[in-house]
Design a protein around this motif. Structure first.
Motif, PDB file in Angstrom:
ATOM      1  N   SER A  92      -6.717   7.709   1.125  1.00  0.00           N
ATOM      2  CA  SER A  92      -6.695   8.325   2.450  1.00  0.00           C
ATOM      3  C   SER A  92      -8.027   8.177   3.180  1.00  0.00           C
ATOM      4  CB  SER A  92      -6.293   9.799   2.358  1.00  0.00           C
ATOM      5  OG  SER A  92      -7.285  10.558   1.732  1.00  0.00           O
ATOM      6  N   ALA A  93      -9.098   7.978   2.449  1.00  0.00           N
ATOM      7  CA  ALA A  93     -10.417   7.821   3.074  1.00  0.00           C
ATOM      8  C   ALA A  93     -10.518   6.522   3.867  1.00  0.00           C
ATOM      9  CB  ALA A  93     -11.508   7.874   2.014  1.00  0.00           C
ATOM     10  N   LYS A 145       0.838  -1.203   0.000  1.00  0.00           N
ATOM     11  CA  LYS A 145       0.000   0.000   0.000  1.00  0.00           C
ATOM     12  C   LYS A 145       0.874   1.255   0.000  1.00  0.00           C
ATOM     13  CE  LYS A 145      -3.844   0.119   0.152  1.00  0.00           C
ATOM     14  NZ  LYS A 145      -4.751   0.131  -0.998  1.00  0.00           N
ATOM     15  N   VAL A 146       1.928   1.254   0.792  1.00  0.00           N
ATOM     16  CA  VAL A 146       2.839   2.398   0.820  1.00  0.00           C
ATOM     17  C   VAL A 146       3.518   2.561  -0.534  1.00  0.00           C
ATOM     18  CG1 VAL A 146       4.936   3.355   1.857  1.00  0.00           C
ATOM     19  CG2 VAL A 146       3.191   2.334   3.308  1.00  0.00           C
ATOM     20  N   ALA A 147       3.913   1.460  -1.161  1.00  0.00           N
ATOM     21  CA  ALA A 147       4.540   1.520  -2.486  1.00  0.00           C
ATOM     22  C   ALA A 147       3.566   2.085  -3.517  1.00  0.00           C
ATOM     23  CB  ALA A 147       5.029   0.138  -2.903  1.00  0.00           C
ATOM     24  N   GLU A 148       2.301   1.677  -3.423  1.00  0.00           N
ATOM     25  CA  GLU A 148       1.272   2.198  -4.333  1.00  0.00           C
ATOM     26  C   GLU A 148       1.081   3.702  -4.135  1.00  0.00           C
ATOM     27  OE1 GLU A 148      -3.526   1.687  -5.043  1.00  0.00           O
ATOM     28  OE2 GLU A 148      -2.443   0.100  -4.002  1.00  0.00           O
ATOM     29  N   ILE A 149       1.044   4.132  -2.892  1.00  0.00           N
ATOM     30  CA  ILE A 149       0.889   5.554  -2.573  1.00  0.00           C
ATOM     31  C   ILE A 149       2.091   6.333  -3.107  1.00  0.00           C
ATOM     32  CG2 ILE A 149       0.900   7.216  -0.649  1.00  0.00           C
ATOM     33  CD1 ILE A 149      -0.844   5.076   0.872  1.00  0.00           C
ATOM     34  N   GLU A 150       3.273   5.803  -2.892  1.00  0.00           N
ATOM     35  CA  GLU A 150       4.490   6.475  -3.364  1.00  0.00           C
ATOM     36  C   GLU A 150       4.494   6.591  -4.892  1.00  0.00           C
ATOM     37  OE1 GLU A 150       9.184   6.508  -2.183  1.00  0.00           O
ATOM     38  OE2 GLU A 150       8.039   4.690  -1.803  1.00  0.00           O
ATOM     39  N   LYS A 151       4.023   5.545  -5.568  1.00  0.00           N
ATOM     40  CA  LYS A 151       3.945   5.577  -7.035  1.00  0.00           C
ATOM     41  C   LYS A 151       2.972   6.670  -7.495  1.00  0.00           C
ATOM     42  CE  LYS A 151       2.674   2.783 -11.021  1.00  0.00           C
ATOM     43  NZ  LYS A 151       2.133   1.511 -11.480  1.00  0.00           N
ATOM     44  N   LEU A 171       5.050   7.924   6.910  1.00  0.00           N
ATOM     45  CA  LEU A 171       4.094   6.875   6.569  1.00  0.00           C
ATOM     46  C   LEU A 171       4.765   5.503   6.593  1.00  0.00           C
ATOM     47  CD1 LEU A 171       1.098   6.795   5.808  1.00  0.00           C
ATOM     48  CD2 LEU A 171       1.792   6.839   3.414  1.00  0.00           C
ATOM     49  N   LYS A 172       6.001   5.451   6.146  1.00  0.00           N
ATOM     50  CA  LYS A 172       6.738   4.179   6.109  1.00  0.00           C
ATOM     51  C   LYS A 172       7.011   3.637   7.505  1.00  0.00           C
ATOM     52  CE  LYS A 172       8.805   4.969   1.613  1.00  0.00           C
ATOM     53  NZ  LYS A 172      10.028   5.273   0.859  1.00  0.00           N
ATOM     54  N   THR A 173       6.958   4.485   8.538  1.00  0.00           N
ATOM     55  CA  THR A 173       7.177   3.995   9.900  1.00  0.00           C
ATOM     56  C   THR A 173       5.984   3.177  10.405  1.00  0.00           C
ATOM     57  OG1 THR A 173       6.309   5.984  10.986  1.00  0.00           O
ATOM     58  CG2 THR A 173       8.674   5.954  10.464  1.00  0.00           C
ATOM     59  N   GLY A 213      -6.387   6.940  11.823  1.00  0.00           N
ATOM     60  CA  GLY A 213      -5.354   7.185  12.825  1.00  0.00           C
ATOM     61  C   GLY A 213      -4.269   8.114  12.317  1.00  0.00           C
ATOM     62  N   ASN A 214      -3.100   7.984  12.908  1.00  0.00           N
ATOM     63  CA  ASN A 214      -1.976   8.830  12.529  1.00  0.00           C
ATOM     64  C   ASN A 214      -1.623   8.678  11.055  1.00  0.00           C
ATOM     65  OD1 ASN A 214      -1.654   9.926  15.081  1.00  0.00           O
ATOM     66  ND2 ASN A 214      -0.235   8.334  15.728  1.00  0.00           N
ATOM     67  N   GLU A 215      -1.748   7.453  10.552  1.00  0.00           N
ATOM     68  CA  GLU A 215      -1.426   7.208   9.150  1.00  0.00           C
ATOM     69  C   GLU A 215      -2.351   8.014   8.238  1.00  0.00           C
ATOM     70  OE1 GLU A 215      -2.064   5.063  11.532  1.00  0.00           O
ATOM     71  OE2 GLU A 215      -1.168   3.116  11.154  1.00  0.00           O
ATOM     72  N   GLY A 216      -3.608   8.076   8.591  1.00  0.00           N
ATOM     73  CA  GLY A 216      -4.577   8.842   7.818  1.00  0.00           C
ATOM     74  C   GLY A 216      -4.271  10.328   7.837  1.00  0.00           C
ATOM     75  N   TYR A 217      -3.857  10.812   8.997  1.00  0.00           N
ATOM     76  CA  TYR A 217      -3.494  12.228   9.127  1.00  0.00           C
ATOM     77  C   TYR A 217      -2.270  12.541   8.259  1.00  0.00           C
ATOM     78  CZ  TYR A 217      -1.853  16.576  11.163  1.00  0.00           C
ATOM     79  OH  TYR A 217      -1.417  17.855  11.337  1.00  0.00           O
ATOM     80  N   ILE A 218      -1.272  11.667   8.305  1.00  0.00           N
ATOM     81  CA  ILE A 218      -0.054  11.851   7.504  1.00  0.00           C
ATOM     82  C   ILE A 218      -0.389  11.806   6.021  1.00  0.00           C
ATOM     83  CG2 ILE A 218       2.167  10.806   6.882  1.00  0.00           C
ATOM     84  CD1 ILE A 218       2.283   9.849   9.875  1.00  0.00           C
ATOM     85  N   LEU A 219      -1.230  10.859   5.632  1.00  0.00           N
ATOM     86  CA  LEU A 219      -1.602  10.732   4.223  1.00  0.00           C
ATOM     87  C   LEU A 219      -2.394  11.958   3.758  1.00  0.00           C
ATOM     88  CD1 LEU A 219      -1.456   9.108   1.668  1.00  0.00           C
ATOM     89  CD2 LEU A 219      -3.379   7.736   2.462  1.00  0.00           C
ATOM     90  N   ALA A 220      -3.253  12.491   4.598  1.00  0.00           N
ATOM     91  CA  ALA A 220      -3.999  13.696   4.238  1.00  0.00           C
ATOM     92  C   ALA A 220      -3.049  14.873   4.031  1.00  0.00           C
ATOM     93  CB  ALA A 220      -5.024  14.027   5.317  1.00  0.00           C
TER      94      ALA A 220
END
Length: 87
Positions: A38-39, A7-13, A80-82, A43-50
């Motif tokens: 992002s929807a 998922k992180v790789a997809e987001i980065e792409k 996000l990678k963390t 949590g924190n991941e959602g905030y970072i992605l937003a």
């Protein structure tokens, strides 16, 4: 909530594809896919992605601020990678 490496790789792409566009109109499909992702991340991941989506959206087509926003995008990707879940 942990997210997968895939998922992180997809987001980065998607981020890289959007940033390679020269106009907002060109980048819109990638930004919309990032918003969709992002929807479903909370949590924190959602905030970072937003924050990441906002920075990408602002960087595309904004030559004056692009380098500064790309630094913010890279910081958010690192954060996000963390949260990647280990298999």
């Amino acid at each position: 909530m942990k997210i997968s490496k895939e998922k992180v790789a997809e987001i980065e792409k998607l981020v890289n594809l959007a940033l390679s566009c020269s106009t907002q109109k060109e980048a819109k499909p990638y930004i919309e896919k990032l918003k969709f992702e992002s929807a479903y991340i909370t949590g924190n991941e959602g905030y970072i992605l937003a924050s990441l989506v906002s920075s990408v959206k602002y960087a595309v087509g904004n030559v004056d601020e692009k380098n500064r926003k790309i630094m913010a995008v890279n910081e958010d990707l690192f954060k996000l990678k963390t949260f990647v879940m280990e298999k």
